[in-house]
Motif scaffolding. Structure first.
Motif, mmCIF file in Angstrom:
data_model
loop_
_atom_site.group_PDB
_atom_site.id
_atom_site.type_symbol
_atom_site.label_atom_id
_atom_site.label_comp_id
_atom_site.label_asym_id
_atom_site.label_seq_id
_atom_site.Cartn_x
_atom_site.Cartn_y
_atom_site.Cartn_z
ATOM 1 N N MET A 1 -10.649 21.843 -35.654
ATOM 2 C CA MET A 1 -10.783 21.165 -34.368
ATOM 3 C C MET A 1 -9.439 20.979 -33.674
ATOM 4 S SD MET A 1 -13.798 20.650 -33.341
ATOM 5 C CE MET A 1 -13.548 19.375 -32.119
ATOM 6 N N THR A 2 -8.337 21.479 -34.253
ATOM 7 C CA THR A 2 -7.053 21.359 -33.569
ATOM 8 C C THR A 2 -6.829 22.492 -32.578
ATOM 9 O OG1 THR A 2 -5.932 22.562 -35.349
ATOM 10 C CG2 THR A 2 -5.977 20.140 -35.504
ATOM 11 N N ILE A 3 -7.825 23.346 -32.399
ATOM 12 C CA ILE A 3 -7.682 24.469 -31.465
ATOM 13 C C ILE A 3 -8.031 24.024 -30.058
ATOM 14 C CG2 ILE A 3 -8.697 26.687 -30.818
ATOM 15 C CD1 ILE A 3 -8.882 27.301 -33.803
ATOM 16 N N VAL A 4 -7.147 24.374 -29.107
ATOM 17 C CA VAL A 4 -7.373 24.112 -27.687
ATOM 18 C C VAL A 4 -7.211 25.427 -26.946
ATOM 19 C CG1 VAL A 4 -6.616 22.858 -25.636
ATOM 20 C CG2 VAL A 4 -6.471 21.758 -27.884
ATOM 21 N N SER A 5 -8.267 25.911 -26.312
ATOM 22 C CA SER A 5 -8.102 27.067 -25.435
ATOM 23 C C SER A 5 -7.757 26.564 -24.040
ATOM 24 C CB SER A 5 -9.369 27.926 -25.416
ATOM 25 O OG SER A 5 -10.343 27.407 -24.528
ATOM 26 N N PHE A 6 -7.053 27.397 -23.272
ATOM 27 C CA PHE A 6 -6.482 26.938 -22.012
ATOM 28 C C PHE A 6 -6.646 28.026 -20.956
ATOM 29 C CE2 PHE A 6 -2.308 25.185 -19.990
ATOM 30 C CZ PHE A 6 -3.037 24.431 -19.091
ATOM 31 N N THR A 7 -7.358 27.700 -19.883
ATOM 32 C CA THR A 7 -7.639 28.635 -18.795
ATOM 33 C C THR A 7 -7.275 27.977 -17.473
ATOM 34 O OG1 THR A 7 -9.533 29.520 -20.041
ATOM 35 C CG2 THR A 7 -9.458 29.990 -17.671
ATOM 36 N N THR A 8 -6.455 28.653 -16.638
ATOM 37 C CA THR A 8 -6.066 28.072 -15.358
ATOM 38 C C THR A 8 -5.810 29.151 -14.319
ATOM 39 O OG1 THR A 8 -3.640 28.119 -15.551
ATOM 40 C CG2 THR A 8 -4.771 26.311 -16.664
ATOM 41 N N ASP A 9 -5.522 28.662 -13.115
ATOM 42 C CA ASP A 9 -5.027 29.520 -12.034
ATOM 43 C C ASP A 9 -3.551 29.219 -11.753
ATOM 44 O OD1 ASP A 9 -5.289 26.989 -10.932
ATOM 45 O OD2 ASP A 9 -6.306 27.658 -9.109
ATOM 46 N N TYR A 10 -2.837 28.676 -12.736
ATOM 47 C CA TYR A 10 -1.465 28.222 -12.524
ATOM 48 C C TYR A 10 -0.456 29.361 -12.365
ATOM 49 C CZ TYR A 10 -2.743 23.401 -13.827
ATOM 50 O OH TYR A 10 -3.284 22.144 -13.885
ATOM 51 N N GLY A 11 -0.807 30.552 -12.821
ATOM 52 C CA GLY A 11 0.148 31.643 -12.789
ATOM 53 C C GLY A 11 1.201 31.486 -13.873
ATOM 54 N N LEU A 12 2.170 32.418 -13.859
ATOM 55 C CA LEU A 12 3.198 32.444 -14.901
ATOM 56 C C LEU A 12 4.611 32.303 -14.341
ATOM 57 C CD1 LEU A 12 1.688 35.338 -17.046
ATOM 58 C CD2 LEU A 12 1.480 32.876 -17.444
ATOM 59 N N ALA A 13 4.713 32.110 -13.038
ATOM 60 C CA ALA A 13 6.040 32.059 -12.424
ATOM 61 C C ALA A 13 6.664 30.677 -12.480
ATOM 62 C CB ALA A 13 5.959 32.531 -10.966
ATOM 63 N N ASP A 14 5.846 29.646 -12.651
ATOM 64 C CA ASP A 14 6.328 28.275 -12.639
ATOM 65 C C ASP A 14 6.163 27.641 -14.022
ATOM 66 O OD1 ASP A 14 6.892 28.061 -9.692
ATOM 67 O OD2 ASP A 14 4.747 28.534 -9.614
ATOM 68 N N GLY A 15 6.480 26.357 -14.112
ATOM 69 C CA GLY A 15 6.426 25.674 -15.398
ATOM 70 C C GLY A 15 5.148 24.911 -15.652
ATOM 71 N N PHE A 16 4.107 25.136 -14.856
ATOM 72 C CA PHE A 16 2.891 24.329 -14.967
ATOM 73 C C PHE A 16 2.210 24.500 -16.326
ATOM 74 C CE2 PHE A 16 2.845 25.454 -10.264
ATOM 75 C CZ PHE A 16 3.551 24.324 -9.898
ATOM 76 N N VAL A 17 2.102 25.740 -16.783
ATOM 77 C CA VAL A 17 1.446 25.989 -18.071
ATOM 78 C C VAL A 17 2.237 25.337 -19.197
ATOM 79 C CG1 VAL A 17 0.784 27.763 -19.739
ATOM 80 C CG2 VAL A 17 0.328 28.112 -17.296
ATOM 81 N N ALA A 18 3.549 25.497 -19.187
ATOM 82 C CA ALA A 18 4.391 24.916 -20.234
ATOM 83 C C ALA A 18 4.295 23.391 -20.237
ATOM 84 C CB ALA A 18 5.841 25.348 -20.041
ATOM 85 N N ALA A 19 4.221 22.785 -19.048
ATOM 86 C CA ALA A 19 4.113 21.332 -18.981
ATOM 87 C C ALA A 19 2.825 20.844 -19.633
ATOM 88 C CB ALA A 19 4.186 20.871 -17.527
ATOM 89 N N CYS A 20 1.740 21.584 -19.439
ATOM 90 C CA CYS A 20 0.463 21.213 -20.059
ATOM 91 C C CYS A 20 0.513 21.436 -21.573
ATOM 92 C CB CYS A 20 -0.676 21.994 -19.427
ATOM 93 S SG CYS A 20 -0.985 21.579 -17.698
ATOM 94 N N HIS A 21 1.122 22.555 -21.991
ATOM 95 C CA HIS A 21 1.327 22.758 -23.434
ATOM 96 C C HIS A 21 2.076 21.571 -24.019
ATOM 97 C CE1 HIS A 21 0.595 27.215 -24.458
ATOM 98 N NE2 HIS A 21 0.042 27.014 -23.266
ATOM 99 N N GLY A 22 3.125 21.147 -23.302
ATOM 100 C CA GLY A 22 3.921 20.038 -23.793
ATOM 101 C C GLY A 22 3.127 18.757 -23.919
ATOM 102 N N ALA A 23 2.256 18.493 -22.928
ATOM 103 C CA ALA A 23 1.440 17.278 -22.982
ATOM 104 C C ALA A 23 0.503 17.301 -24.182
ATOM 105 C CB ALA A 23 0.640 17.138 -21.692
ATOM 106 N N ILE A 24 -0.031 18.458 -24.505
ATOM 107 C CA ILE A 24 -0.914 18.578 -25.664
ATOM 108 C C ILE A 24 -0.130 18.396 -26.956
ATOM 109 C CG2 ILE A 24 -2.384 20.174 -26.965
ATOM 110 C CD1 ILE A 24 -3.091 21.464 -24.211
ATOM 111 N N LEU A 25 1.003 19.080 -27.051
ATOM 112 C CA LEU A 25 1.751 19.087 -28.308
ATOM 113 C C LEU A 25 2.458 17.765 -28.569
ATOM 114 C CD1 LEU A 25 3.135 22.709 -28.077
ATOM 115 C CD2 LEU A 25 1.379 21.876 -29.651
ATOM 116 N N ARG A 26 2.828 17.039 -27.525
ATOM 117 C CA ARG A 26 3.397 15.710 -27.749
ATOM 118 C C ARG A 26 2.360 14.775 -28.356
ATOM 119 N NH1 ARG A 26 5.316 16.133 -22.524
ATOM 120 N NH2 ARG A 26 3.899 14.460 -21.864
ATOM 121 N N ALA A 27 1.120 14.920 -27.900
ATOM 122 C CA ALA A 27 0.051 14.061 -28.413
ATOM 123 C C ALA A 27 -0.493 14.553 -29.745
ATOM 124 C CB ALA A 27 -1.078 13.975 -27.386
#
Length: 263
Positions: A1-27
């Motif tokens: 149950m520690t698996i999180v799949s992640f789907t967005t329209d954030y693109g790869l040019a900015d830091g949005f995806v990394a920021a969300c990864h960070g929010a998950i991994l901090r918690a």
């Protein structure tokens, strides 16, 4: 149950995806994040919903976080859902329901709170990712928010498909993939019911264009440059051009309607 799949329209040019990864991994430092795609066209909820629904059956059981959210910060609800095959987290704009149905249907739904002072434009990081981490860490869904009637969840319109008595199959274009292959709303079973099985030939009509094409099982069923009607890996009717781009060649885009019949 520690698996999180992640789907967005954030693109790869900015830091949005990394920021969300960070929010998950901090918690939840033990979380394993599977990035489905972050290249959904901006704001294209329908595309995001289709990609998510066709991908989740192939993923391990876990939490499916999806954010294609043109209504972020408005009155649209933030939700988390429990289905028989896993949890889903994201905006209540139609993005999640089809995927939930692929996982056995929505059993429980809650409305996620948006804490006062939360920035209005990045709920992916500030609302959805933390909720996904809590669920992946074992928190019960009902602890996360107020209960919702699953029947109240926003659902996208069902793509058009119809088999006429004369054998003509009408179907809406649902997806165009990176190769230019065109997925239709009709299932492979409906294609077979229309008599469109290999090695038949089909006649495709869309607006003022008519095209004869082979019905096959593989891209190699036709010569390079030739069009093909087939059943794709998701079990849906699809159009391809061998070594080419069917969407460009046939001038088709999501939302277009085509008619197929035996030629």
């Amino acid at each position: 149950m520690t698996i999180v799949s992640f789907t967005t329209d954030y693109g790869l040019a900015d830091g949005f995806v990394a920021a969300c990864h960070g929010a998950i991994l901090r918690a939840l430092p033990a979380a394993r994040i599977i990035d489905v795609t972050h290249l959904v066209p901006p704001g294209d909820v329908r595309r995001g919903a289709a990609v998510l629904a066709q991908t989740v059956p192939a993923l391990p059981r876990g939490v499916h976080l999806a954010v294609v959210d043109p209504g972020v910060g408005t009155a649209r609800r933030a939700v988390a859902l429990r289905a028989a095959g896993g949890h889903l987290v994201g905006p209540d704009n139609g993005l999640l329901v089809e995927a939930a149905e692929r996982l056995g249907g929505v059993e429980v739904a809650v409305r996620l709170p948006v804490p006062p002072g939360t920035p209005a434009t990045f709920h992916g990081r500030d609302v959805f990712a933390p909720a996904a981490a809590l669920l992946a860490g074992g928190r019960d869904l009902t602890d996360l928010g107020a209960p919702l009637d699953p029947a109240s969840l926003v659902r996208l319109p069902t793509p058009h498909t119809r088999l006429d008595p004369d054998g003509a199959l009408e179907a809406e274009v649902v997806l165009v993939d990176v190769f230019g292959n065109v997925q239709l709303a009709a299932t492979g079973a409906l294609l077979a019911e229309a008599g469109l099985r290999p090695p038949a030939r089909a006649r495709l009509t869309c607006d003022d264009q008519h095209r004869d094409l082979a019905v096959g099982e593989t891209f190699g069923s036709v010569a390079p440059g030739d069009p093909l009607l087939y059943v794709d890996a998701a079990g849906m009717a699809a159009l391809a051009v061998r070594d080419g781009d069917a969407a460009r060649t046939l001038r088709l885009a999501p939302g277009d309607r085509v008619t197929l019949r035996l030629s």
